[in-house]
Design a protein around this motif. Structure first.
Motif, mmCIF file in Angstrom:
data_model
loop_
_atom_site.group_PDB
_atom_site.id
_atom_site.type_symbol
_atom_site.label_atom_id
_atom_site.label_comp_id
_atom_site.label_asym_id
_atom_site.label_seq_id
_atom_site.Cartn_x
_atom_site.Cartn_y
_atom_site.Cartn_z
ATOM 1 N N GLU A 102 5.848 13.476 20.398
ATOM 2 C CA GLU A 102 4.937 12.559 19.717
ATOM 3 C C GLU A 102 5.283 11.113 20.056
ATOM 4 O O GLU A 102 4.404 10.312 20.388
ATOM 5 C CB GLU A 102 4.990 12.780 18.204
ATOM 6 C CG GLU A 102 4.102 11.851 17.415
ATOM 7 C CD GLU A 102 2.611 12.084 17.624
ATOM 8 O OE1 GLU A 102 1.819 11.198 17.239
ATOM 9 O OE2 GLU A 102 2.215 13.137 18.175
ATOM 10 N N LEU A 103 6.564 10.776 19.991
ATOM 11 C CA LEU A 103 6.993 9.414 20.311
ATOM 12 C C LEU A 103 6.695 9.084 21.770
ATOM 13 O O LEU A 103 6.183 8.003 22.074
ATOM 14 C CB LEU A 103 8.486 9.236 20.017
ATOM 15 C CG LEU A 103 9.056 7.855 20.280
ATOM 16 C CD1 LEU A 103 8.314 6.767 19.512
ATOM 17 C CD2 LEU A 103 10.545 7.836 19.939
ATOM 18 N N ASP A 104 6.946 10.002 22.671
ATOM 19 C CA ASP A 104 6.674 9.777 24.087
ATOM 20 C C ASP A 104 5.188 9.548 24.335
ATOM 21 O O ASP A 104 4.800 8.632 25.071
ATOM 22 C CB ASP A 104 7.174 10.969 24.904
ATOM 23 C CG ASP A 104 6.952 10.772 26.391
ATOM 24 O OD1 ASP A 104 7.379 9.735 26.929
ATOM 25 O OD2 ASP A 104 6.345 11.665 27.015
ATOM 26 N N SER A 105 4.367 10.352 23.718
ATOM 27 C CA SER A 105 2.918 10.211 23.880
ATOM 28 C C SER A 105 2.430 8.853 23.382
ATOM 29 O O SER A 105 1.646 8.173 24.061
ATOM 30 C CB SER A 105 2.209 11.331 23.124
ATOM 31 O OG SER A 105 0.825 11.157 23.159
ATOM 32 N N LEU A 106 2.897 8.449 22.212
ATOM 33 C CA LEU A 106 2.471 7.167 21.661
ATOM 34 C C LEU A 106 3.036 5.985 22.448
ATOM 35 O O LEU A 106 2.365 4.969 22.611
ATOM 36 C CB LEU A 106 2.851 7.080 20.180
ATOM 37 C CG LEU A 106 1.990 7.966 19.287
ATOM 38 C CD1 LEU A 106 2.616 8.117 17.913
ATOM 39 C CD2 LEU A 106 0.582 7.412 19.181
ATOM 40 N N CYS B 275 -0.149 0.542 17.080
ATOM 41 C CA CYS B 275 1.188 0.021 16.791
ATOM 42 C C CYS B 275 1.784 0.678 15.546
ATOM 43 O O CYS B 275 2.964 1.027 15.524
ATOM 44 C CB CYS B 275 1.146 -1.496 16.619
ATOM 45 S SG CYS B 275 0.866 -2.385 18.157
ATOM 46 N N GLU B 276 0.966 0.854 14.528
ATOM 47 C CA GLU B 276 1.445 1.499 13.307
ATOM 48 C C GLU B 276 1.834 2.956 13.556
ATOM 49 O O GLU B 276 2.854 3.424 13.053
ATOM 50 C CB GLU B 276 0.380 1.404 12.217
ATOM 51 C CG GLU B 276 0.221 -0.008 11.678
ATOM 52 C CD GLU B 276 -0.953 -0.162 10.732
ATOM 53 O OE1 GLU B 276 -1.557 0.863 10.318
ATOM 54 O OE2 GLU B 276 -1.277 -1.322 10.399
ATOM 55 N N ALA B 277 1.038 3.669 14.346
ATOM 56 C CA ALA B 277 1.353 5.060 14.670
ATOM 57 C C ALA B 277 2.650 5.146 15.480
ATOM 58 O O ALA B 277 3.483 6.028 15.249
ATOM 59 C CB ALA B 277 0.206 5.694 15.445
ATOM 60 N N HIS B 278 2.827 4.215 16.419
ATOM 61 C CA HIS B 278 4.036 4.194 17.232
ATOM 62 C C HIS B 278 5.264 3.924 16.369
ATOM 63 O O HIS B 278 6.294 4.590 16.496
ATOM 64 C CB HIS B 278 3.909 3.144 18.338
ATOM 65 C CG HIS B 278 5.052 3.166 19.291
ATOM 66 N ND1 HIS B 278 6.105 2.290 19.188
ATOM 67 C CD2 HIS B 278 5.304 3.968 20.352
ATOM 68 C CE1 HIS B 278 6.963 2.547 20.160
ATOM 69 N NE2 HIS B 278 6.505 3.551 20.881
ATOM 70 N N ALA C 291 5.596 4.504 13.180
ATOM 71 C CA ALA C 291 5.827 5.658 12.308
ATOM 72 C C ALA C 291 6.542 6.777 13.074
ATOM 73 O O ALA C 291 7.484 7.387 12.563
ATOM 74 C CB ALA C 291 4.511 6.167 11.735
ATOM 75 N N ALA C 292 6.113 7.043 14.307
ATOM 76 C CA ALA C 292 6.749 8.082 15.124
ATOM 77 C C ALA C 292 8.194 7.707 15.429
ATOM 78 O O ALA C 292 9.088 8.561 15.391
ATOM 79 C CB ALA C 292 5.963 8.298 16.420
ATOM 80 N N PHE C 293 8.433 6.434 15.743
ATOM 81 C CA PHE C 293 9.801 5.988 16.014
ATOM 82 C C PHE C 293 10.664 6.137 14.765
ATOM 83 O O PHE C 293 11.793 6.635 14.837
ATOM 84 C CB PHE C 293 9.805 4.536 16.496
ATOM 85 C CG PHE C 293 11.184 4.038 16.796
ATOM 86 C CD1 PHE C 293 11.828 4.398 17.965
ATOM 87 C CD2 PHE C 293 11.851 3.216 15.892
ATOM 88 C CE1 PHE C 293 13.107 3.945 18.237
ATOM 89 C CE2 PHE C 293 13.134 2.773 16.161
ATOM 90 C CZ PHE C 293 13.765 3.140 17.339
ATOM 91 N N ASN C 294 10.132 5.745 13.617
ATOM 92 C CA ASN C 294 10.898 5.861 12.373
ATOM 93 C C ASN C 294 11.223 7.314 12.044
ATOM 94 O O ASN C 294 12.331 7.615 11.591
ATOM 95 C CB ASN C 294 10.146 5.196 11.217
ATOM 96 C CG ASN C 294 10.186 3.690 11.306
ATOM 97 O OD1 ASN C 294 11.061 3.103 11.910
ATOM 98 N ND2 ASN C 294 9.199 3.054 10.701
ATOM 99 N N GLN C 295 10.274 8.217 12.286
ATOM 100 C CA GLN C 295 10.540 9.637 12.052
ATOM 101 C C GLN C 295 11.655 10.137 12.970
ATOM 102 O O GLN C 295 12.510 10.914 12.555
ATOM 103 C CB GLN C 295 9.277 10.463 12.264
ATOM 104 C CG GLN C 295 8.265 10.282 11.174
ATOM 105 C CD GLN C 295 6.981 11.043 11.463
ATOM 106 O OE1 GLN C 295 6.721 11.468 12.592
ATOM 107 N NE2 GLN C 295 6.171 11.212 10.436
#
Length: 70
Positions: A16-20, A42-45, A47-51
């Motif tokens: 998910e992080l790689d895709s975003l 940016c918000e999705a990216h 969020a994925a990084f934080n997860q």
């Protein structure tokens, strides 16, 4: 968390992080910055990084480290 589940969770979060990350870089390369879609990306990216970081930090005690990835 059992090792197999831990590996799968790591795989899912990293995909998910790689895709975003790829999508975000693509938008930068083509100058598509600003606006609501940029903000959403940016918000999705973030969020994925934080997860991913939360997951990685949960492994820091070593008891749940993914074998071969220490």
């Amino acid at each position: 968390m059992p090792e197999r589940e831990s590996r799968y969770r790591a795989y899912k979060l990293l995909r998910e992080l790689d895709s975003l990350t790829s999508s975000t870089m693509n938008q930068v390369a083509y100058g598509r910055l600003g606006g609501p879609s940029w903000q959403a990306m940016c918000e999705a990216h973030r969020a994925a990084f934080n997860q991913w970081i939360e997951f990685a930090e949960s492994l820091s005690n070593g008891s749940e480290a993914i074998e071969g990835y220490e």
